[in-house]
Design a protein around this motif. Structure first.
Motif, short mmCIF file in Angstrom:
data_model
loop_
_atom_site.label_atom_id
_atom_site.label_comp_id
_atom_site.label_asym_id
_atom_site.label_seq_id
_atom_site.Cartn_x
_atom_site.Cartn_y
_atom_site.Cartn_z
N VAL A 1 42.69 36.86 39.56
CA VAL A 1 42.59 36.46 40.87
C VAL A 1 43.49 35.18 40.67
CG1 VAL A 1 42.08 35.35 42.91
CG2 VAL A 1 40.87 36.91 41.68
N SER A 2 44.86 34.55 41.20
CA SER A 2 45.72 33.43 41.35
C SER A 2 46.80 34.18 42.56
CB SER A 2 46.69 34.11 40.56
OG SER A 2 47.44 35.68 40.68
N ARG A 3 46.66 32.74 42.87
CA ARG A 3 47.28 32.26 44.18
C ARG A 3 48.98 31.98 44.26
NH1 ARG A 3 43.69 27.55 43.10
NH2 ARG A 3 42.50 27.07 44.55
N GLU A 4 50.01 32.99 44.97
CA GLU A 4 51.19 33.16 44.81
C GLU A 4 51.46 32.41 45.95
OE1 GLU A 4 52.57 36.23 42.74
OE2 GLU A 4 51.45 34.81 41.55
N TRP A 5 52.06 31.31 45.74
CA TRP A 5 52.17 30.18 46.29
C TRP A 5 53.86 30.57 47.13
CZ3 TRP A 5 49.37 26.64 47.97
CH2 TRP A 5 48.44 26.01 46.29
N PRO A 6 53.94 30.31 48.40
CA PRO A 6 53.51 29.88 49.31
C PRO A 6 52.07 30.09 50.73
CG PRO A 6 55.53 30.19 50.22
CD PRO A 6 55.02 30.97 49.24
N ASP A 7 52.22 31.42 49.70
CA ASP A 7 51.51 32.51 50.75
C ASP A 7 50.84 34.04 50.82
OD1 ASP A 7 53.56 34.30 50.96
OD2 ASP A 7 53.46 33.67 53.18
N GLY A 8 50.79 33.69 49.27
CA GLY A 8 50.28 35.07 48.78
C GLY A 8 48.99 35.03 47.80
N VAL A 9 47.89 35.78 47.92
CA VAL A 9 47.37 36.22 47.10
C VAL A 9 47.22 37.05 45.80
CG1 VAL A 9 44.49 36.36 46.07
CG2 VAL A 9 45.06 34.42 48.68
N LEU A 10 47.29 37.10 44.73
CA LEU A 10 47.33 38.29 43.73
C LEU A 10 46.23 38.58 42.68
CD1 LEU A 10 49.16 40.89 42.61
CD2 LEU A 10 50.13 38.87 40.39
N ILE A 11 45.72 39.66 42.84
CA ILE A 11 44.58 40.52 41.90
C ILE A 11 44.74 41.80 41.00
CG2 ILE A 11 42.34 41.87 42.73
CD1 ILE A 11 42.47 40.58 45.61
N LYS A 12 44.70 41.20 40.09
CA LYS A 12 45.24 41.86 38.97
C LYS A 12 44.14 42.52 38.40
CE LYS A 12 48.62 40.99 37.05
NZ LYS A 12 49.32 41.02 35.44
N ILE A 13 43.91 44.45 38.89
CA ILE A 13 42.49 44.41 37.79
C ILE A 13 42.79 45.76 36.70
CG2 ILE A 13 41.50 44.54 40.46
CD1 ILE A 13 41.63 47.72 40.39
N THR A 14 41.42 45.57 35.81
CA THR A 14 42.06 46.97 34.95
C THR A 14 40.97 47.65 34.89
OG1 THR A 14 43.47 44.92 33.30
CG2 THR A 14 41.97 46.89 32.09
N GLU A 15 40.74 48.76 35.07
CA GLU A 15 39.97 49.38 35.76
C GLU A 15 39.46 49.95 33.98
OE1 GLU A 15 40.65 51.49 40.00
OE2 GLU A 15 41.38 52.66 38.30
N ARG A 16 38.27 50.62 34.49
CA ARG A 16 37.46 51.44 33.23
C ARG A 16 38.06 52.77 32.66
NH1 ARG A 16 33.72 48.37 31.91
NH2 ARG A 16 31.89 46.78 33.53
N THR A 17 38.01 53.06 31.06
CA THR A 17 38.59 54.19 30.54
C THR A 17 38.02 54.96 30.33
OG1 THR A 17 40.91 53.31 29.80
CG2 THR A 17 40.57 55.26 28.72
N PRO A 18 37.33 55.77 31.21
CA PRO A 18 36.49 56.86 30.30
C PRO A 18 36.29 57.53 29.15
CG PRO A 18 38.27 58.01 32.10
CD PRO A 18 38.50 56.94 32.38
N VAL A 19 35.71 57.67 28.36
CA VAL A 19 36.06 57.95 27.11
C VAL A 19 34.86 59.25 27.35
CG1 VAL A 19 36.06 56.10 25.85
CG2 VAL A 19 33.85 56.81 26.21
N ALA A 20 33.79 59.58 28.09
CA ALA A 20 33.08 60.69 28.61
C ALA A 20 32.53 61.56 29.56
CB ALA A 20 32.34 60.92 26.99
N VAL A 21 31.49 61.91 29.82
CA VAL A 21 31.63 62.32 31.50
C VAL A 21 29.82 62.72 30.52
CG1 VAL A 21 32.02 64.67 30.78
CG2 VAL A 21 31.20 63.72 33.42
#
Length: 256
Positions: free
Chosen positions: A117-137
């Motif tokens: 999570v980071s500040r994006e000046w002057p008025d924003g917030v950036l949320i960058k996610i990395t999701e889990r990768t399925p290897v089996a069910v």
């Protein structure tokens, strides 16, 4: 004969007056002293004004407040799910945001493996996610769950995805045992994995493979999985009901 007085000017100019020059030098020195003093006063006033203005701009005014939140990296999750979990206060001052708290809330979502999570000046917030990768069910009580390489179950499937290894376990199987099964699956060569119907997990170090032909492979723990796979590949040349490679240096086969 009348003698005229000698002209005191040379070239039309009056001779320099030493007293006047001394007064001018004194005046210049006084002016420089005063300027040096006022220069520091002016600089101090400007610095204070700058600090006060910056504090007002960052912490009081509405110029640097949160007006937008961007989400990147979502796939299993929807953008709205991430925003709801993040709970970023719209209109709050950007400099006062608790980024760690936002990061913790988003990271609590099961499909999220990593979040920034980071500040994006002057008025924003950036949320960058990395999701889990399925290897089996993983099948537990008739329900199918996606499992990543760490043994974390993070989403459900209505039906097992075609081509994805299937793990059969009980509801009380811990994440450590599931993570061990994930490492075993990752170690299987493609030709061997194609012959596996599902992986049975009864607990830590209690892993077995159910082959499509009906035979069972006792695997044990995930230790020496590469060697176990090599030994099993040779053993499969001999038909058997059970192949035990839990101790790869002393494999055992048996007929049902």
């Amino acid at each position: 004969m009348i003698t005229l007085p000698r002209n005191p000017l040379k070239g039309g100019r009056r001779a320099p007056d030493p007293a006047a020059r001394s007064r001018r030098r004194f005046t210049r020195r006084q002016w420089l002293r005063r300027w040096l003093v006022w220069r520091y006063v002016i600089a101090s006033v400007l610095l204070v004004a700058l600090v006060v203005g910056a504090v007002w701009l960052v912490f009081v005014s509405s110029v640097l407040t949160v007006k937008k939140v961007d989400v990147k990296g979502e796939s299993f999750l929807s953008r709205q799910q991430v925003l709801t979990a993040a709970d970023v206060p719209t209109g709050g001052h950007l400099a006062q945001l608790d980024l760690e708290a936002i990061r913790s809330r988003v990271g609590a979502l099961a499909p999220v493996r990593r979040v920034d999570v980071s500040r994006e000046w002057p008025d924003g917030v950036l949320i960058k996610i990395t999701e889990r990768t399925p290897v089996a069910v993983v099948e537990i009580g008739g329900t199918f769950h996606a499992m990543d390489a760490d043994g974390v179950l993070f989403r459900d499937y209505p039906h097992p995805p075609v081509g994805m290894p299937r793990v059969v376990s009980s509801a009380d199987t811990g994440s450590a045992a599931l993570a061990e099964a994930a490492r075993v699956i990752a170690s299987l060569p493609h030709t061997l994995a194609a012959r596996v119907d599902h992986v049975q997990v009864r607990g830590i170090d209690q892993i077995s493979l159910a082959l499509r032909g009906g035979a069972t492979v006792v695997w044990g723990s995930d230790a020496q999985s590469a060697l176990k796979a090599e030994v099993l590949a040779r053993l499969l040349a001999r038909p058997a009901g059970t192949y035990d490679v839990s101790v790869p240096g002393q494999p055992v086969t048996s007929v049902r």
